[in-house]
Design an enzyme around this catalytic site. Structure first.
Site: not given
Ligand code: DGL
Length: 270
Positions: A188, A190, A12
């Protein structure tokens, strides 16, 4: 040639660059194209249907690069869209981050208990609980949504009083559950950049589990099994962003662990 085709990776936003970094370390000969859907981040607060639609569009954009494998380097998208992507893109291999993360958790903390911190969408869908208990049915798993960590990571606020306060807010209730989790999945993409802060608050007796390395190992396994490993040199990495490519190049370094050439980031519309 088939082996020379790139691997496509999407998230994302910039968090999936932590997975890209692990793939680069493990498979330095592979050419990589990364797409960050920066215009529509966060996915974590959106419905599974919307995330699945976004994921299909991101996969479509990467498909134009004639990729040989797709990595869904986003836990929320892996949780919501992996079966749909696998079905619609077959025979292209599609690897998510939840199964490798669950396998790492069970290997590192056999018997658990395991805590999972992730976005609201990943927690609500329960994909980690299912994936962990599919490997080890008796393991207790507790979850906590930690959406503010995404914003902190995207802002580069990975250390200091604000990051500490948010970590206490999310981790204290989770670690107060009985029996106390012995492992904590960073569910996640991040969160690995907040590892030091999370480790400080969680304490030395809690093992942190990050799926980036195991996802990279899964990529290697699939490429080897299909005879798709590239033996020659990799092309320079390419980046696509759906908004603010300059910001992507500036802040992406936090996640990738190396500078990103602004000229290598292309703005795309999905
Ligand atoms: N990339 C998303 C994840 O790994 C986290 C960021 C988002 O909420 O888009 O869940």
């Amino acid at each position: 040639m088939d082996q020379k085709r790139p691997i496509g990776i999407f998230d994302s936003g910039m968090g999936g660059l932590t997975v890209m970094a692990a793939i680069r370390r493990r498979l330095p000969n592979e050419s990589l194209v990364y797409l960050g859907d920066t215009a529509r981040l966060p996915y974590g607060t959106k419905s599974a249907g919307t995330v699945t639609r976004y994921a299909a569009q991101a996969a479509g954009a990467l498909g134009r690069f004639d990729i040989k494998l797709l990595v869904v380097a986003c836990n929320t998208a892996s949780a919501a869209a992996l079966p749909t992507l696998r079905e619609s893109l077959a025979p292209l291999p599609v690897i998510g981050v939840i199964e490798p993360g669950a396998a790492a958790a069970v290997a590192m903390v056999p018997g658990g208990p395991i805590g999972v911190i992730a976005t609201e969408g990943t927690v609500k869908g329960g994909a980690y609980v299912r994936a962990i208990q599919a490997l080890s049915p008796a393991i207790p798993v507790v979850q906590q949504a930690a959406p503010l960590f995404v914003g902190l990571a995207e802002e580069g606020l990975t250390h200091g009083v604000i990051a500490d306060a948010v970590a206490h807010r999310y981790l204290e209730p989770l670690l107060a559950t009985l029996p106390k989790p012995r492992g904590l999945v960073l569910g996640c993409t991040h969160f690995p950049v907040l590892k030091q802060t999370i480790a400080k608050v969680a304490g030395p007796d809690v093992v942190l589990i990050d799926s980036a390395e195991t996802a990279a190992a899964a990529v290697e396994e699939v490429l080897s099994a299909r005879g798709l490993c590239n033996r020659g040199p990799a092309a320079a990495p390419q980046f696509l962003a759906t908004d603010a490519p300059g910001r992507f190049a500036d802040l992406g370094e936090i996640f990738l662990g190396e500078p990103i050439d602004p000229g290598a980031v292309t703005l795309v519309d999905l």
